[in-house]
Design a protein around this motif. Structure first.
Motif, PDB file in Angstrom:
ATOM      1  N   UNK A 175       0.878  -1.126   0.069  1.00 35.72           N
ATOM      2  CA  UNK A 175       0.014   0.076  -0.031  1.00 35.72           C
ATOM      3  C   UNK A 175       0.877   1.339   0.014  1.00 35.72           C
ATOM      4  N   UNK A 176       0.456   2.339  -0.626  1.00 32.21           N
ATOM      5  CA  UNK A 176       1.021   3.565  -0.546  1.00 32.21           C
ATOM      6  C   UNK A 176       0.089   4.552  -0.081  1.00 32.21           C
ATOM      7  N   UNK A 177       0.420   5.382   0.918  1.00 34.89           N
ATOM      8  CA  UNK A 177      -0.342   6.373   1.262  1.00 34.89           C
ATOM      9  C   UNK A 177      -0.069   7.745   0.961  1.00 34.89           C
ATOM     10  N   UNK A 178      -1.044   8.514   0.392  1.00 33.65           N
ATOM     11  CA  UNK A 178      -0.500   9.805  -0.239  1.00 33.65           C
ATOM     12  C   UNK A 178      -1.139  10.944   0.471  1.00 33.65           C
ATOM     13  N   UNK A 179      -0.338  12.069   0.700  1.00 31.64           N
ATOM     14  CA  UNK A 179      -0.806  13.380   1.304  1.00 31.64           C
ATOM     15  C   UNK A 179      -0.265  14.628   0.717  1.00 31.64           C
ATOM     16  N   UNK A 180      -0.871  15.429   0.813  1.00 30.15           N
ATOM     17  CA  UNK A 180      -0.637  16.912  -0.128  1.00 30.15           C
ATOM     18  C   UNK A 180      -1.409  17.216  -0.909  1.00 30.15           C
ATOM     19  N   UNK A 181      -1.109  17.288  -2.085  1.00 29.45           N
ATOM     20  CA  UNK A 181      -1.753  17.906  -3.071  1.00 29.45           C
ATOM     21  C   UNK A 181      -2.975  16.705  -3.630  1.00 29.45           C
ATOM     22  N   UNK A 182      -3.866  16.952  -4.468  1.00 33.78           N
ATOM     23  CA  UNK A 182      -5.035  16.323  -4.582  1.00 33.78           C
ATOM     24  C   UNK A 182      -4.541  14.945  -5.248  1.00 33.78           C
ATOM     25  N   UNK A 183      -4.689  13.972  -4.671  1.00 33.71           N
ATOM     26  CA  UNK A 183      -4.406  12.582  -5.220  1.00 33.71           C
ATOM     27  C   UNK A 183      -4.845  12.209  -6.375  1.00 33.71           C
ATOM     28  N   UNK A 184      -6.335  12.438  -6.614  1.00 39.07           N
ATOM     29  CA  UNK A 184      -6.779  12.014  -7.783  1.00 39.07           C
ATOM     30  C   UNK A 184      -6.243  12.601  -9.196  1.00 39.07           C
ATOM     31  N   UNK A 185      -5.425  13.645  -8.917  1.00 32.21           N
ATOM     32  CA  UNK A 185      -4.848  14.213 -10.138  1.00 32.21           C
ATOM     33  C   UNK A 185      -3.672  13.618 -10.694  1.00 32.21           C
ATOM     34  N   UNK A 186      -3.092  12.578 -10.048  1.00 32.38           N
ATOM     35  CA  UNK A 186      -1.848  11.944 -10.394  1.00 32.38           C
ATOM     36  C   UNK A 186      -1.882  10.490 -10.734  1.00 32.38           C
ATOM     37  N   UNK A 187      -1.083  10.428 -11.616  1.00 28.51           N
ATOM     38  CA  UNK A 187      -0.916   8.704 -12.134  1.00 28.51           C
ATOM     39  C   UNK A 187       0.080   8.239 -11.275  1.00 28.51           C
ATOM     40  N   UNK A 188      -0.379   7.414 -10.743  1.00 28.81           N
ATOM     41  CA  UNK A 188       0.477   6.401  -9.564  1.00 28.81           C
ATOM     42  C   UNK A 188       1.265   5.381 -10.102  1.00 28.81           C
ATOM     43  N   UNK A 189       2.521   5.257  -9.828  1.00 34.63           N
ATOM     44  CA  UNK A 189       3.399   4.125 -10.242  1.00 34.63           C
ATOM     45  C   UNK A 189       4.134   3.114  -9.092  1.00 34.63           C
ATOM     46  N   UNK A 190       4.157   2.021  -9.595  1.00 39.57           N
ATOM     47  CA  UNK A 190       5.012   1.017  -8.781  1.00 39.57           C
ATOM     48  C   UNK A 190       6.412   0.739  -9.321  1.00 39.57           C
ATOM     49  N   UNK A 191       7.409   0.898  -8.885  1.00 39.43           N
ATOM     50  CA  UNK A 191       8.779   0.442  -9.348  1.00 39.43           C
ATOM     51  C   UNK A 191       9.457  -0.358  -8.403  1.00 39.43           C
ATOM     52  N   UNK A 192      10.656  -0.941  -8.875  1.00 36.34           N
ATOM     53  CA  UNK A 192      11.284  -1.891  -7.853  1.00 36.34           C
ATOM     54  C   UNK A 192      12.596  -1.647  -8.206  1.00 36.34           C
ATOM     55  N   UNK A 193      13.398  -1.986  -7.241  1.00 36.94           N
ATOM     56  CA  UNK A 193      14.770  -2.167  -7.602  1.00 36.94           C
ATOM     57  C   UNK A 193      15.475  -3.156  -6.664  1.00 36.94           C
ATOM     58  N   UNK A 194      16.194  -4.207  -7.275  1.00 36.51           N
ATOM     59  CA  UNK A 194      16.884  -5.328  -6.964  1.00 36.51           C
ATOM     60  C   UNK A 194      18.301  -4.954  -6.533  1.00 36.51           C
ATOM     61  N   UNK A 195      18.897  -5.535  -5.734  1.00 38.30           N
ATOM     62  CA  UNK A 195      20.269  -5.146  -5.538  1.00 38.30           C
ATOM     63  C   UNK A 195      21.093  -5.361  -6.467  1.00 38.30           C
ATOM     64  N   UNK A 196      22.131  -4.327  -6.856  1.00 38.33           N
ATOM     65  CA  UNK A 196      22.824  -4.462  -8.023  1.00 38.33           C
ATOM     66  C   UNK A 196      22.416  -4.050  -9.400  1.00 38.33           C
ATOM     67  N   UNK A 197      20.832  -3.746  -9.295  1.00 39.72           N
ATOM     68  CA  UNK A 197      20.049  -3.632 -10.577  1.00 39.72           C
ATOM     69  C   UNK A 197      19.618  -2.240 -10.525  1.00 39.72           C
ATOM     70  N   UNK A 198      19.304  -1.923 -11.846  1.00 40.32           N
ATOM     71  CA  UNK A 198      18.494  -0.464 -11.815  1.00 40.32           C
ATOM     72  C   UNK A 198      17.196  -0.560 -11.299  1.00 40.32           C
ATOM     73  N   UNK A 199      16.477   0.449 -11.214  1.00 41.52           N
ATOM     74  CA  UNK A 199      15.223   0.462 -10.753  1.00 41.52           C
ATOM     75  C   UNK A 199      14.320   0.365 -12.162  1.00 41.52           C
ATOM     76  N   UNK A 200      13.102  -0.405 -12.021  1.00 39.55           N
ATOM     77  CA  UNK A 200      12.374  -0.709 -13.130  1.00 39.55           C
ATOM     78  C   UNK A 200      10.864  -0.688 -12.668  1.00 39.55           C
ATOM     79  N   UNK A 201      10.296  -0.379 -13.787  1.00 37.93           N
ATOM     80  CA  UNK A 201       8.806  -0.252 -13.859  1.00 37.93           C
ATOM     81  C   UNK A 201       8.104  -1.424 -13.360  1.00 37.93           C
ATOM     82  N   UNK A 202       7.156  -1.492 -12.687  1.00 35.85           N
ATOM     83  CA  UNK A 202       6.153  -2.537 -12.399  1.00 35.85           C
ATOM     84  C   UNK A 202       4.760  -2.532 -12.679  1.00 35.85           C
TER      85      UNK A 202
END
Length: 127
Positions: free
Chosen positions: A21-48
């Motif tokens: 889960x990801x909780x957001x605060x601040x500006x209007x949440x509904x106006x944003x695209x939301x993404x999940x990314x991951x980074x394994x040890x020794x690797x670049x961050x990648x889109x999920x």
């Protein structure tokens, strides 16, 4: 500014499930695209996965590695985005980040589309 806090990571056996889960605060949440990314040890961050803002139909996109196993969803009333992960594999082990952006809906898989990032939550899948 948008503040993002991830939760739900942990240690799970291969074949198991976790829900991030990801909780957001601040500006209007509904106006944003939301993404999940991951980074394994020794690797670049990648889109999920990503879910677009409501104005873009709240449609979803997934990396090939996530298709059929992961589901991204959002609750604009609660300012949260979730990532349900099933049939987990050891190669899913990584630090998972959520991100918020408001730029091009067709490019939600690109890191540079996101202006705000959480600190990450660790997912470890044992074999």
């Amino acid at each position: 500014q948008v503040q993002l806090v991830e939760s739900g990571g942990g240690l799970v056996q291969a074949g198991g499930s976790l829900k991030l889960s990801c909780a957001a605060s601040g500006r209007t949440f509904s106006n944003y695209h939301m993404g999940w990314f991951r980074q394994a040890p020794g690797k670049e961050r990648e889109f999920v996965a990503a879910i677009r803002r409501s104005g873009s139909g709240a449609t979803t996109s997934y990396a090939d590695s996530a298709k059929g196993r992961f589901t991204v969803s959002r609750d604009n009333a609660k300012n949260t985005v979730s990532l349900q992960m099933n049939s987990l594999k050891p190669e899913d082990t990584a630090l998972y980040f959520c991100a918020a952006g408001s730029q091009i809906a067709s490019a939600v898989q690109l890191e540079r589309m996101y202006a705000y990032w959480g600190q990450g939550t660790q997912v470890t899948v044992s074999s």
